[in-house]
Scaffold this active site. Structure first.
Site, short mmCIF file in Angstrom:
data_model
loop_
_atom_site.label_atom_id
_atom_site.label_comp_id
_atom_site.label_asym_id
_atom_site.label_seq_id
_atom_site.Cartn_x
_atom_site.Cartn_y
_atom_site.Cartn_z
N LYS A 191 -118.32 11.90 2.76
CA LYS A 191 -118.25 13.26 2.20
C LYS A 191 -118.85 14.20 3.23
CE LYS A 191 -117.07 14.55 -1.04
NZ LYS A 191 -115.76 15.15 -1.33
N HIS A 320 -109.15 9.25 -6.47
CA HIS A 320 -110.31 10.14 -6.38
C HIS A 320 -111.35 9.76 -7.42
CE1 HIS A 320 -112.14 13.91 -8.13
NE2 HIS A 320 -112.49 14.06 -6.88
#
Ligand code: GKR
Ligand code: MG
Length: 422
Positions: A191, A320
């Site tokens: 991330k 996701h």
């Protein structure tokens, strides 16, 4: 045999969440979810898990009474009820309004999973069999790395966590090592969108050196501009560095621009997030991998339809995740084993959550994989005392809307969640 729905309960919960950083700020000390219970006249209880923010809770509670009397096999009737209650439109064939669609699809997904769970319990079959059967025995998940603080700002109840700080490439590698040692993950996602991109690419290179065989991805959540992404492209294009680049920029048009000079596939869970987005997305060749997510694509059946669209248009399919517990993971895994073209390891935040709401505690990811829990339906049961405790957390935590930016301002008073940041 009919076993109609007689009761629907939505319980908001909160569980501890570490201080994970992203482009919008930092995770708050508590993450919110909703636990959905759909009960039939024979006493069976179908389970679902979804978002726990106020708008989702309002939608779920508006729909719940309208489900009484439905047959758990009537998924089209469920869709019509959801469309009637959310957005005032009973026509399931109507065009997808991008704004209204996520709310409807999320509500549908939340209940649909509970309906599948009931169908499985009634027929004595696991959900994946009802979805057409498994094409693989396990779903592969990836190690989902985050830059993170060692502890939340001024939160006495949550002083430190076992993961420690991760702000440098070395610390990132240590985090990855811990993930890989504990869960055996065979691929890694970072991330990003937190620090200057060059620093994040240094993090990627350190990961590449430490894990030469693990496919890597980076996801700045639209934190970069097109020109920044252009500047970074030579570095990102180092042979073997990335399997895909996820949401470098924040709009479909910008993704299309990046796709023209990118050397790797672009993936998204931000710009192509509903069926109504697919025609333009495909026409622009804006993304090459779509991250499915049954929570907002409309459930397990809709996710299979998305995967079929992927086959038609040559899009890769990945998955996701947001902060979640075991009912969601069970549903993701039942779905994942049925998707022939699930071509990438799926995202999951699951290792970041210590808490659980299902009997028996955490599901065990091992060798980076998970098989669907055994037994009829989803194969998981609610731990009622855990549910009561997590609901109590919700009542006491004071958070009703996820707000990573406000949380970040406690650490950096001037923080704004402007995008692109770089
Ligand atoms: O949990 O901070 C986070 C993630 O950034 C999450 O909110 C995203 O929805 O994981 C997600 C993503 O892949 O973009
Ligand atoms: Mg993403």
């Amino acid at each position: 045999m009919s076993d109609r729905i007689v009761d629907v309960r939505i319980t908001p919960i909160a569980f501890r969440d570490p201080p994970l950083l992203n482009v919008s700020g930092v995770h708050q000390p508590w993450a919110l979810r909703s636990i959905i219970e759909v009960q039939t006249e024979s006493g069976r209880i179908g389970l679902g898990e979804s978002y726990g923010e106020a708008d989702t809770l309002a939608d779920l509670n508006r729909i719940a009474p309208a489900l009484i009397g439905l047959d758990p096999f009537a998924l089209n009737a469920l869709t019509q009820v959801v469309y009637r209650c959310i957005g005032n439109n009973p026509d399931i064939g109507a065009p997808y309004p991008p704004d209204g669609d996520k709310a409807r699809a999320s509500a549908l997904g939340a209940f649909e999973v509970a309906f599948w769970d009931l169908q499985g319990q009634i027929t004595g079959r696991p959900v994946y069999e009802l979805l057409g059967g498994a094409v693989r025995s396990h779903v592969s998940y990836s190690a989902y790395l985050f830059y993170k603080y060692a502890k939340h700002h001024a939160d006495p109840g949550y002083a430190t966590d076992p993961w420690g700080e991760a702000l440098t490439p070395l610390q990132l590698v240590a985090q990855a090592q811990r993930m890989v040692d504990r869960y055996g993950f065979g691929s890694i996602k970072l991330k990003a969108g937190v620090f200057e991109p060059e620093l994040e690419i240094a993090g990627l290179r350190a990961l590449r050196a430490a894990f030469p065989k693990h496919p890597l991805r980076i996801d700045p959540n639209g934190g970069w501009s097109v020109s920044t992404t252009r500047r970074l492209m030579p570095a990102l294009s180092e042979p073997g560095l990335l399997e895909y680049l996820e949401d470098p920029v924040g709009s479909l048009e910008e993704m299309a621009e990046v796709a023209r000079f990118a050397t790797m596939p672009l993936a998204t869970n931000m710009v192509t997030i509903a069926f109504g987005h697919l025609p333009r997305s495909v026409a622009l060749n804006a993304v090459q991998v779509v991250l499915s997510d049954h929570h907002y694509w409309g459930g397990l059946r809709a996710s299979q339809q998305l995967a079929a669209m992927g086959r038609v248009f040559g899009l890769g399919i990945s998955m996701h995740s947001n902060s979640h517990l075991g009912i969601s993971l069970a549903a993701m895994t039942h779905l994942g084993v049925t998707l022939p073209n699930l071509s990438y390891a799926c995202d999951t935040h699951y290792p970041w959550q210590e808490d659980e709401v299902i009997e028996g505690g955490k599901l065990q990811i091992s060798k980076g994989q998970l098989a669907p829990p055994a037994g009829p339906g989803l194969g998981v049961k609610l731990d009622r005392s855990a549910l009561a405790r997590l609901h109590n957390n919700f009542l006491g935590c004071g958070i009703r809307q996820r707000d990573d930016a406000s949380e970040m301002r406690k650490h950096q008073p001037g923080f704004s969640k402007q995008r692109p940041r770089f």
